[in-house]
Every structure is written in structure tokens, then in C-alpha cells.
Design an enzyme around this catalytic site. Structure first.
Site, mmCIF file in Angstrom:
data_model
loop_
_atom_site.group_PDB
_atom_site.id
_atom_site.type_symbol
_atom_site.label_atom_id
_atom_site.label_comp_id
_atom_site.label_asym_id
_atom_site.label_seq_id
_atom_site.Cartn_x
_atom_site.Cartn_y
_atom_site.Cartn_z
ATOM 1 N N TYR A 1 49.990 23.110 8.263
ATOM 2 C CA TYR A 1 49.023 24.199 8.478
ATOM 3 C C TYR A 1 47.610 23.664 8.668
ATOM 4 O O TYR A 1 46.837 24.161 9.487
ATOM 5 C CB TYR A 1 49.058 25.178 7.285
ATOM 6 C CG TYR A 1 48.219 26.403 7.537
ATOM 7 C CD1 TYR A 1 48.780 27.505 8.167
ATOM 8 C CD2 TYR A 1 46.873 26.433 7.218
ATOM 9 C CE1 TYR A 1 48.016 28.625 8.444
ATOM 10 C CE2 TYR A 1 46.098 27.547 7.493
ATOM 11 C CZ TYR A 1 46.678 28.641 8.107
ATOM 12 O OH TYR A 1 45.922 29.740 8.381
ATOM 13 N N HIS B 1 42.791 44.018 39.525
ATOM 14 C CA HIS B 1 43.812 43.284 40.280
ATOM 15 C C HIS B 1 45.069 43.029 39.458
ATOM 16 O O HIS B 1 46.162 42.956 39.993
ATOM 17 C CB HIS B 1 43.256 41.976 40.835
ATOM 18 C CG HIS B 1 42.591 41.112 39.805
ATOM 19 N ND1 HIS B 1 41.618 41.582 38.973
ATOM 20 C CD2 HIS B 1 42.763 39.821 39.471
ATOM 21 C CE1 HIS B 1 41.221 40.609 38.177
ATOM 22 N NE2 HIS B 1 41.891 39.526 38.448
ATOM 23 N N PHE C 1 34.475 33.651 36.118
ATOM 24 C CA PHE C 1 35.892 33.936 36.384
ATOM 25 C C PHE C 1 36.188 35.337 35.839
ATOM 26 O O PHE C 1 35.455 35.841 34.990
ATOM 27 C CB PHE C 1 36.772 32.868 35.722
ATOM 28 C CG PHE C 1 38.231 33.163 35.864
ATOM 29 C CD1 PHE C 1 38.840 33.131 37.106
ATOM 30 C CD2 PHE C 1 39.002 33.501 34.762
ATOM 31 C CE1 PHE C 1 40.175 33.444 37.247
ATOM 32 C CE2 PHE C 1 40.349 33.813 34.891
ATOM 33 C CZ PHE C 1 40.935 33.782 36.135
ATOM 34 N N ASP C 2 37.271 35.978 36.291
ATOM 35 C CA ASP C 2 37.462 37.398 35.919
ATOM 36 C C ASP C 2 37.532 37.640 34.412
ATOM 37 O O ASP C 2 36.920 38.583 33.913
ATOM 38 C CB ASP C 2 38.633 38.067 36.671
ATOM 39 C CG ASP C 2 39.784 37.155 36.984
ATOM 40 O OD1 ASP C 2 39.823 36.068 36.393
ATOM 41 O OD2 ASP C 2 40.631 37.523 37.804
ATOM 42 N N ALA D 1 37.378 24.517 32.849
ATOM 43 C CA ALA D 1 38.833 24.635 33.002
ATOM 44 C C ALA D 1 39.391 23.568 33.944
ATOM 45 O O ALA D 1 40.492 23.069 33.738
ATOM 46 C CB ALA D 1 39.195 26.033 33.516
ATOM 47 N N LYS E 1 45.041 24.319 32.510
ATOM 48 C CA LYS E 1 44.906 23.708 33.842
ATOM 49 C C LYS E 1 44.871 22.191 33.650
ATOM 50 O O LYS E 1 45.895 21.540 33.642
ATOM 51 C CB LYS E 1 43.621 24.194 34.541
ATOM 52 C CG LYS E 1 43.621 25.654 34.938
ATOM 53 C CD LYS E 1 43.238 26.563 33.833
ATOM 54 C CE LYS E 1 43.017 27.977 34.284
ATOM 55 N NZ LYS E 1 43.059 28.912 33.157
ATOM 56 N N ASP F 1 32.021 26.099 31.764
ATOM 57 C CA ASP F 1 33.399 26.585 31.782
ATOM 58 C C ASP F 1 34.188 25.509 32.516
ATOM 59 O O ASP F 1 34.195 25.460 33.745
ATOM 60 C CB ASP F 1 33.481 27.942 32.483
ATOM 61 C CG ASP F 1 34.927 28.431 32.593
ATOM 62 O OD1 ASP F 1 35.850 27.646 32.307
ATOM 63 O OD2 ASP F 1 35.126 29.599 32.983
HETATM 64 N N1 F0G Z 1 37.799 30.039 33.299
HETATM 65 C C1 F0G Z 1 38.309 29.750 34.505
HETATM 66 C C2 F0G Z 1 37.452 29.087 35.534
HETATM 67 C C3 F0G Z 1 39.630 30.077 34.799
HETATM 68 O O1 F0G Z 1 40.121 29.798 36.006
HETATM 69 C C4 F0G Z 1 40.421 30.709 33.808
HETATM 70 C C5 F0G Z 1 41.807 31.086 34.075
HETATM 71 C C6 F0G Z 1 39.843 30.962 32.570
HETATM 72 C C7 F0G Z 1 38.527 30.617 32.342
HETATM 73 C C8 F0G Z 1 40.613 31.634 31.453
HETATM 74 O O2 F0G Z 1 41.481 30.718 30.879
HETATM 75 O O3 F0G Z 1 43.754 31.622 31.369
HETATM 76 O O4 F0G Z 1 43.381 29.945 29.560
HETATM 77 O O5 F0G Z 1 42.608 32.274 29.268
HETATM 78 N N2 F0G Z 1 42.317 31.064 35.220
HETATM 79 C C9 F0G Z 1 43.674 31.350 35.583
HETATM 80 C C10 F0G Z 1 43.801 31.406 37.073
HETATM 81 C C11 F0G Z 1 44.280 32.519 34.902
HETATM 82 O O6 F0G Z 1 44.899 31.776 37.570
HETATM 83 O O7 F0G Z 1 42.871 31.056 37.791
HETATM 84 P P1 F0G Z 1 42.893 31.181 30.248
#
Ligand code: F0G
Length: 457
Positions: free
Chosen positions: A70, A447, A122-123, A215, A256, A213
Site C-alpha cells: 500500500y 464529441h 486538450f478537450d 503527454a 501515451k 501538459d
Molecule cells: N493532455 C493531452 C495533450 C492529451 O492528449 C490527453 C489525452 C490528456 C491530456 C488527458 O490524458 O487521457 O490520460 O486522461 N488524450 C487522449 C487522446 C485521450 O486520444 O488524444 P488522459
């Protein structure tokens, strides 16, 4: 030297082969929204490059040794050391995925009525700003909107526009600047080191924290070594480390470039900020040494973070994306230039000249690609459009792009060939592709949740 793919399949998964009739029925059932299609009805899945990659034999081997305690598990320390090998930040906090990192960090930095500036949120990043009652404002480089420009760093943030906001009446309300590397919402285009240096100086001068960010930090680093002569001789790891130095804070989805199916981290210098994030994480994600992740995943991640900066792996990723883009160009299908790494973005506007923006061309193309070939992708236009109460389009998106996201280490050349052939067939008789109208139009994260129906314009 001819290109040599630097890995082979060790375990394989059969993919479903479906008929056109079955796919038409599935599209109807799914309300013509690719997010509603069942996986068993998808042959090639390019919906997302997130959490969809293949793990390596070394990742699996490490996972066998996972420590699931844990608190203070060995797997946590291996993960933390792998992150700390990249970021200079003292405090590293694990969470289950990127949007949790956004929720926790933004919750500590932003309040209602405040402003987040970005090259592009990002969305989920936008959603996590807006749910606080704050405003997410995108200030991408103007070059991004020139579909035909081969400018190397179209993902940059518009530093002059940021300065104008900071020095204007809204300046005091700006509480964070988020630079997304690479700019996923902006066609996966990379952000240059020079841009990171400039925006970090501006942020520091105005005492606003700069959040990366990150990713796709490894892919951004690779594209810097390829496109900026100053970094040609740097390793991707050296470039990634330098980029991380510019962030006061980092949020990174590791689904990613962590080469894993789940996971993310927050990294910060400020102990007080770390403390606030930690309390939130313990309450909502898990203890500070696992953050909702199993030891198994922490081991996948520790090893994934080592593998992802391998120049041979990154060169292969570039090669595959470029190959797909080249095949599409040869078939007269236009893609966003220059091609990045995590996806190829097809421009639906010239491909479907009979459709107007109100017919949602990128959505129409996405549905056609599934119907004709069983290939699932996603359109980006719906997220960037606005509609009235009758679901009629009010503001068209800046571009109508279909994203072909490329899962890591999953598909090979023959799959790319197939995708290009299906799109080439569609491009031969584009007028057969019907337009679309929304029948169910949720205002938030549209979307993911909308339903639509085909219409003949
Ligand atoms: N920031 C970026 C630039 C992303 O592309 C994503 C996710 C996230 C944050 C959120 O991260 O999915 O781990 O919660 N992108 C995916 C995509 C979902 O298909 O582009 P997450």
C-alpha cells in the site's frame, strides 16, 4: 541506410474482420458516433493513441516483480526515479490518468472567474478548467491555421498574444499558462525550445506559473532534434530534460509516452503546492506512493519511460506516420503538414467538396472510413464548433480534420497500406459520402456523447 523496424511481435492479437452490412448496422446502433462503436466491430482502431500501445517483453518482465504494498512499495520508487531522471522537480505525485492530474493541479491553481491561457487546451484539459468556473483561452501560433505551411513548430504558443492578455485588463485574472507538448488539439504539431524559453520568461516576469501538459514529451523532443538544427546532436532524453526545466509544474498523461495503458504524474517545485495536491490525491486517487496505480503499472511505466526515448523507436514512429501520409498524398488526400508522430490528420474540406461546414465534413469522413473499411478514427470539428438549440451549426471549426491516431508499436506497414487504400477508394467517389446532422447534442464534451444521422445534402 534503409529503415529497420527496431522490434518484432512477441504476442499477437487477432483483429475482427467484418462485412460492410455489419458495419452499416453498427453505425446505426452507435448513433453514428465512433465512440459508441463496439471494439469487436472495429478492424483497425485509430480512435486514440492513448493507453492503446503494446508493452514490451522487458515491461512485462518488470511487471512480474511488481510490489503491491500500500505504501512505499519498491515499484513506486522505481517509477519515481524514472520520472525524476527526466524532470528537475522535487515533488512527483502519481495519479491514474492525465485528466486526474489536470483536475488536481488546476484545482490548486485556479478559481472561479480566473483564466488559463494555452497554445491549445486538450478537450479534458479545457473541461477541467471550465468545471472550476474558470475560462480556458487558446492562443495558438497563427501558423497553425495555415494548413499548407511546412513551418516546423506550428504547435507554439503565441507569445505576443499572451503578453497582450497579461498586460491588458484581463491580466490579473490569468492564473496559469498551459503549454501542451505536442499540441494534440492543434494537429500534433511540436512546440519549439525557443518558444518554451520565451513563454517561460514571460510567465516568470508576470508571476504566473507555467504548466507543461507533457503527454507527448518524447515525441516533442524527437521532433525538436529533427527540426531544430541547434538540437540535431542532442539525444531525445537530453532535449526532454531541457524542456521540462521550463515548467514550474508538469502534468503528464503516461498513457501515451509512458508506453502504458494507464497512469500519469504531477511534478512541481513548490512544496506548498505539492502539499495541496497530495491531500487531494490521497482523498480521491490513492496514497501518494501509488495514486490509484497498481505496482504492475508502476513497473510498466518505469520501464516504458526508459524505452520511449530510444531514438530508434522514435525514428520508427516518425517513419510509420510519414509512410501513411505519403500514401495518402499519392492518392490525392490532403493531410495537415508537416506530419507529426502520434497521428495523421486528414483534411476533410477538400476531400468532400460537396459538403458544407454545416454537414460536418470531418465527422462524415470518419463515418465513411468506418463504413467502408472498419477503420475507426475521430473527427476534431465537433469539439471546436458551436450549435444553436435546433442543432444547427453556428460557428464552424477552424479546420475540419479527421485524426488517424497511431497506437504505439501496434500496427505495421501493411495496416498503413490498408488504411491508405480505403481512403483512396473514398476519395475516388467522394460524392457518395453523405453529410451529417446532430440529433443529440450535449453542450459539454459533445464529441464523446453526441448522436448524429446521415443526410443527403
Ligand atoms: N493532455 C493531452 C495533450 C492529451 O492528449 C490527453 C489525452 C490528456 C491530456 C488527458 O490524458 O487521457 O490520460 O486522461 N488524450 C487522449 C487522446 C485521450 O486520444 O488524444 P488522459
Amino acid at each position: 541506410m534503409p529503415h529497420l523496424r527496431p522490434f518484432v511481435s512477441a504476442v499477437v492479437r487477432p483483429i475482427p474482420i467484418t462485412t460492410r452490412e455489419e458495419r452499416i448496422a453498427e453505425l446505426d446502433r452507435a448513433g453514428h458516433n465512433p465512440f459508441n462503436i463496439r471494439g469487436e466491430m472495429v478492424s483497425i482502431d485509430l480512435l486514440s493513441d492513448s493507453g492503446t500501445g503494446a508493452v514490451s517483453t522487458d515491461q512485462q518482465a518488470w511487471a512480474q516483480r511488481a510490489d503491491e504494498r500500500y505504501a512505499g512499495a519498491d515499484s513506486w520508487f522505481r517509477f519515481r526515479d524514472a520520472v525524476r531522471d527526466l524532470v528537475p522537480h522535487e515533488h512527483v505525485l502519481p495519479v491514474h490518468q492525465g485528466r486526474a492530474a489536470e483536475r488536481v493541479l488546476f484545482g490548486a491553481l485556479l478559481g472561479p472567474g480566473e483564466i488559463s491561457l494555452s497554445n491549445m487546451h486538450f478537450d479534458t484539459t479545457r473541461a477541467n478548467v471550465e468545471r472550476i468556473g474558470a475560462e480556458a483561452r487558446d492562443l495558438p501560433s497563427p501558423q497553425l491555421f495555415d494548413m499548407h505551411s511546412d513551418a516546423p513548430f506550428k504547435g507554439d504558443i503565441d507569445v505576443e498574444a499572451v503578453k497582450a492578455v497579461l498586460d491588458g485588463p484581463d491580466g490579473p485574472r490569468v492564473k496559469q499558462i498551459v503549454v501542451t507538448i505536442t499540441n494534440n488539439g492543434g494537429g500534433g504539431q511540436p512546440v519549439s525550445m525557443a518558444n518554451l524559453a520565451e513563454i517561460s520568461a514571460v510567465a516568470r516576469e508576470h508571476r504566473v506559473p507555467l504548466v507543461l501538459d507533457a503527454a507527448r514529451f518524447a515525441e516533442n523532443a524527437w521532433l525538436i532534434t529533427r527540426r531544430d538544427p541547434d538540437y540535431r546532436d542532442w539525444s531525445p532524453r537530453e532535449v526532454a530534460r531541457r524542456a521540462f526545466e521550463y515548467g514550474d509544474a508538469v502534468v503528464a498523461s503516461l498513457k501515451k509516452d509512458g508506453l502504458s495503458h494507464e497512469g500519469a504524474f504531477i511534478a512541481v517545485h513548490d512544496p506548498e503546492l505539492a502539499d495541496r495536491c497530495e491531500v487531494d490525491i490521497i482523498a480521491t486517487e490513492g496514497f501518494r506512493t501509488y495514486g490509484g496505480l497498481t505496482g504492475h503499472t508502476l513497473e510498466h511505466l518505469a520501464q516504458g519511460l526508459r524505452e520511449v526515448l530510444d531514438p530508434h523507436y522514435l525514428a520508427d514512429r516518425e517513419h510509420e506516420a510519414a509512410y501513411l501520409a505519403d500514401r495518402l498524398h499519392a492518392a490525392g488526400v490532403e493531410t495537415l503538414r508537416p506530419t507529426g508522430l502520434h497521428a495523421v490528420y486528414v483534411n476533410a474540406t477538400p476531400l468532400l467538396p460537396h459538403l458544407q461546414p454545416k454537414h460536418l465534413p470531418d465527422h462524415a469522413l470518419t463515418c465513411a472510413l468506418y463504413r467502408e473499411g472498419g477503420v475507426r478514427a475521430a473527427g476534431g470539428g465537433l469539439f471546436l464548433s458551436t450549435f444553436d438549440e435546433n442543432n444547427e451549426l453556428v460557428t464552424a471549426p477552424p479546420f475540419e480534420l479527421m485524426r488517424l491516431a497511431l497506437p504505439r508499436r501496434v500496427y505495421d506497414h501493411s495496416h498503413m497500406e490498408y488504411i491508405a487504400e480505403v481512403l483512396a477508394e473514398i476519395a475516388k467517389n467522394p460524392e457518395r459520402v453523405p453529410g451529417y446532422r446532430l440529433t443529440h447534442n450535449p453542450p459539454v464534451l459533445r464529441h464523446f456523447r453526441c448522436r448524429a444521422e446521415p443526410i443527403t445534402p
